[in-house]
Write an enzyme that holds these catalytic residues in place. Sequence first.
Site, short mmCIF file in Angstrom:
data_model
loop_
_atom_site.label_atom_id
_atom_site.label_comp_id
_atom_site.label_asym_id
_atom_site.label_seq_id
_atom_site.Cartn_x
_atom_site.Cartn_y
_atom_site.Cartn_z
N GLY A 12 -7.80 1.26 3.01
CA GLY A 12 -7.57 1.15 1.56
C GLY A 12 -7.49 -0.28 1.07
O GLY A 12 -7.56 -1.23 1.85
N ALA A 13 -7.32 -0.41 -0.26
CA ALA A 13 -7.30 -1.74 -0.88
C ALA A 13 -6.17 -2.60 -0.30
O ALA A 13 -6.36 -3.77 0.01
CB ALA A 13 -7.14 -1.60 -2.40
N VAL A 14 -4.99 -2.02 -0.16
CA VAL A 14 -3.85 -2.78 0.37
C VAL A 14 -3.93 -2.87 1.90
O VAL A 14 -3.68 -3.93 2.48
CB VAL A 14 -2.51 -2.14 -0.05
CG1 VAL A 14 -1.34 -2.81 0.64
CG2 VAL A 14 -2.34 -2.22 -1.57
N ARG A 39 -11.52 11.44 7.41
CA ARG A 39 -12.81 10.96 6.88
C ARG A 39 -13.22 9.63 7.50
O ARG A 39 -14.40 9.34 7.65
CB ARG A 39 -12.72 10.75 5.35
CG ARG A 39 -12.49 11.96 4.53
CD ARG A 39 -12.41 11.60 3.05
NE ARG A 39 -11.21 10.83 2.72
CZ ARG A 39 -10.03 11.37 2.40
NH1 ARG A 39 -9.90 12.66 2.36
NH2 ARG A 39 -8.99 10.60 2.10
N SER A 40 -12.24 8.79 7.81
CA SER A 40 -12.54 7.44 8.31
C SER A 40 -12.47 7.32 9.82
O SER A 40 -12.79 6.25 10.37
CB SER A 40 -11.54 6.44 7.72
OG SER A 40 -11.57 6.48 6.33
N ARG A 99 11.71 4.20 -2.10
CA ARG A 99 12.28 2.97 -2.67
C ARG A 99 13.69 3.11 -3.24
O ARG A 99 14.51 2.23 -3.09
CB ARG A 99 11.37 2.42 -3.78
CG ARG A 99 10.13 1.78 -3.23
CD ARG A 99 9.32 1.18 -4.36
NE ARG A 99 7.99 0.84 -3.91
CZ ARG A 99 6.91 0.91 -4.67
NH1 ARG A 99 7.00 1.33 -5.92
NH2 ARG A 99 5.74 0.58 -4.18
N CYS A 128 4.49 -3.57 -6.97
CA CYS A 128 3.86 -4.89 -7.08
C CYS A 128 4.37 -5.71 -8.26
O CYS A 128 4.73 -6.88 -8.13
CB CYS A 128 2.35 -4.75 -7.13
SG CYS A 128 1.77 -3.50 -8.27
N GLN A 155 -2.23 -5.50 -15.80
CA GLN A 155 -2.41 -5.17 -14.39
C GLN A 155 -3.86 -4.89 -14.01
O GLN A 155 -4.58 -4.16 -14.71
CB GLN A 155 -1.54 -3.95 -14.04
CG GLN A 155 -0.07 -4.22 -14.22
CD GLN A 155 0.84 -3.08 -13.81
OE1 GLN A 155 1.80 -2.80 -14.51
NE2 GLN A 155 0.58 -2.44 -12.70
N ARG A 241 -2.88 -1.56 -18.15
CA ARG A 241 -4.01 -1.80 -17.22
C ARG A 241 -5.10 -2.56 -17.99
O ARG A 241 -5.44 -2.17 -19.11
CB ARG A 241 -4.56 -0.46 -16.73
CG ARG A 241 -5.60 -0.59 -15.64
CD ARG A 241 -5.02 -0.91 -14.29
NE ARG A 241 -4.27 0.20 -13.73
CZ ARG A 241 -3.49 0.09 -12.64
NH1 ARG A 241 -3.40 -1.06 -12.00
NH2 ARG A 241 -2.83 1.13 -12.19
N HIS A 248 -2.26 -9.40 -10.92
CA HIS A 248 -1.48 -8.93 -12.07
C HIS A 248 -0.91 -10.13 -12.82
O HIS A 248 -0.47 -11.10 -12.21
CB HIS A 248 -0.29 -8.07 -11.60
CG HIS A 248 -0.66 -6.70 -11.11
ND1 HIS A 248 -1.93 -6.20 -11.17
CD2 HIS A 248 0.12 -5.73 -10.58
CE1 HIS A 248 -1.93 -4.97 -10.67
NE2 HIS A 248 -0.69 -4.66 -10.30
P1 A2P Z 1 -9.44 6.98 3.83
O1 A2P Z 1 -10.21 5.73 3.55
O2 A2P Z 1 -9.77 7.59 5.14
O3 A2P Z 1 -9.45 7.96 2.67
P2 A2P Z 1 -6.51 3.06 -1.59
O4 A2P Z 1 -5.29 2.19 -1.64
O5 A2P Z 1 -7.75 2.28 -1.71
O6 A2P Z 1 -6.43 4.23 -2.51
O7 A2P Z 1 -6.53 3.66 -0.08
C1 A2P Z 1 -5.71 4.69 0.37
C2 A2P Z 1 -5.59 4.66 1.91
O8 A2P Z 1 -4.87 5.83 2.33
C3 A2P Z 1 -6.93 4.71 2.62
O9 A2P Z 1 -6.86 3.97 3.82
C4 A2P Z 1 -7.06 6.20 2.92
O10 A2P Z 1 -7.90 6.50 4.03
C5 A2P Z 1 -5.64 6.54 3.28
N1 A2P Z 1 -5.43 7.99 3.17
C6 A2P Z 1 -5.64 8.79 2.11
N2 A2P Z 1 -5.36 10.09 2.42
C7 A2P Z 1 -4.97 10.10 3.71
C8 A2P Z 1 -4.55 11.12 4.64
N3 A2P Z 1 -4.50 12.40 4.28
N4 A2P Z 1 -4.22 10.74 5.90
C9 A2P Z 1 -4.28 9.44 6.27
N5 A2P Z 1 -4.66 8.43 5.46
C10 A2P Z 1 -5.00 8.75 4.19
#
Ligand code: A2P
Length: 343
Positions: A12-14, A39-40, A99, A128, A155, A241, A248
Amino acid sequence: KKYKVAIVGATGAVGREMLRCIFQFNFPFESLKLLASARSAGKVIEFEGQEFVVEELTENSFEGVDVAFWSAGGSISEKYMPYAVKAGCINIDNTSHFRMDPEVPLVVPEVNAEALKDHKGIIANPNCTTIIMASALNRLNEYFDIERIVVSTYQAVSGAGVAGMEELYRQSQEVLDGKEPVAKTLPCASDKKHYPIAFNCIPQVDKFDLDNAFTKEEMKMVNETKKIFNKDIKVNATCVRVPVLRGHSESVYIETKKPLDMDKVFELLSDSHGVDLYDDIENQIYPMATLFIGDELVHVGRVRKDLDNDHGLSMWIVSDQLMKGAAYNSVDIGLKMIEMGLL
Ligand code: A2P
């Protein structure tokens, strides 16, 4: 000592910035496990000549892991973090889920590192916008005793993840091509309606709290600021936004108990850890989001005393929220814990 480290939400982005910060700020790792959704799984992420294969997050992912950095969304933290705690892993969570839990320290290291001593396996990284503001205001609060904050935020779309950035790129092109921009994600993926962000400002970040007419993002600034400073600072926030990719900005007005002395204000801001005073109006020097992509500092400019109130101060704060507002602050919490002998 070197640690077995995991990043949850590494694609993800972070999460990507967390990987970068672990290298950039020399977090001492022995191994690094990148976790994301099914998926990844199998995807290869290359960094500094090393290849990491992304694994699917499961209940068993944390056996033998010393410390995990989480940024895959609140529901993922809620569901999987108890397994990580049980496995003896220390968890630094960038989501909002834990939090406000009184058992969980909410930490900006330069402000309240002491709170880390009470952790029970989970440490929360604040929102953030809140981190950036708390970092900038910390020394001023210590000296002048802040009573009230009025803040408006500007933001970036990356606060809504990779999907937010893709939406700004795509819609900008649609508008340039003379088409209607199609809104799918912003202002909030899980809310009913979506509005275009290209060439627009949206006065909604996260969902509304229908009881008080503020958004959840605004209430995060209200509640988290009190918890971090451990005092009842009054906060009134408007979160907006804007069509900026990364970084930000915040227009912040504070009222202090002690009357302000501007020489002291500038001295404190120049001497605040993690803060860069970037303020020279004669030369049109002030912070802007595009100037500071990828750096970990909070940049403060346009510092000026209120014309009618000796206790009132305005300023403009800018920071790359994926760094100080998320990934860097999380990794810095980990480094602080090592320094304090807590990891
Ligand atoms: P994935 O890329 O496989 O969907 P962002 O901050 O860009 O929205 O990213 C969200 C992050 O959380 C991504 O790395 C995403 O992985 C991960 N993520 C989302 N759903 C799940 C899940 N069910 N299990 C594990 N990781 C997840």
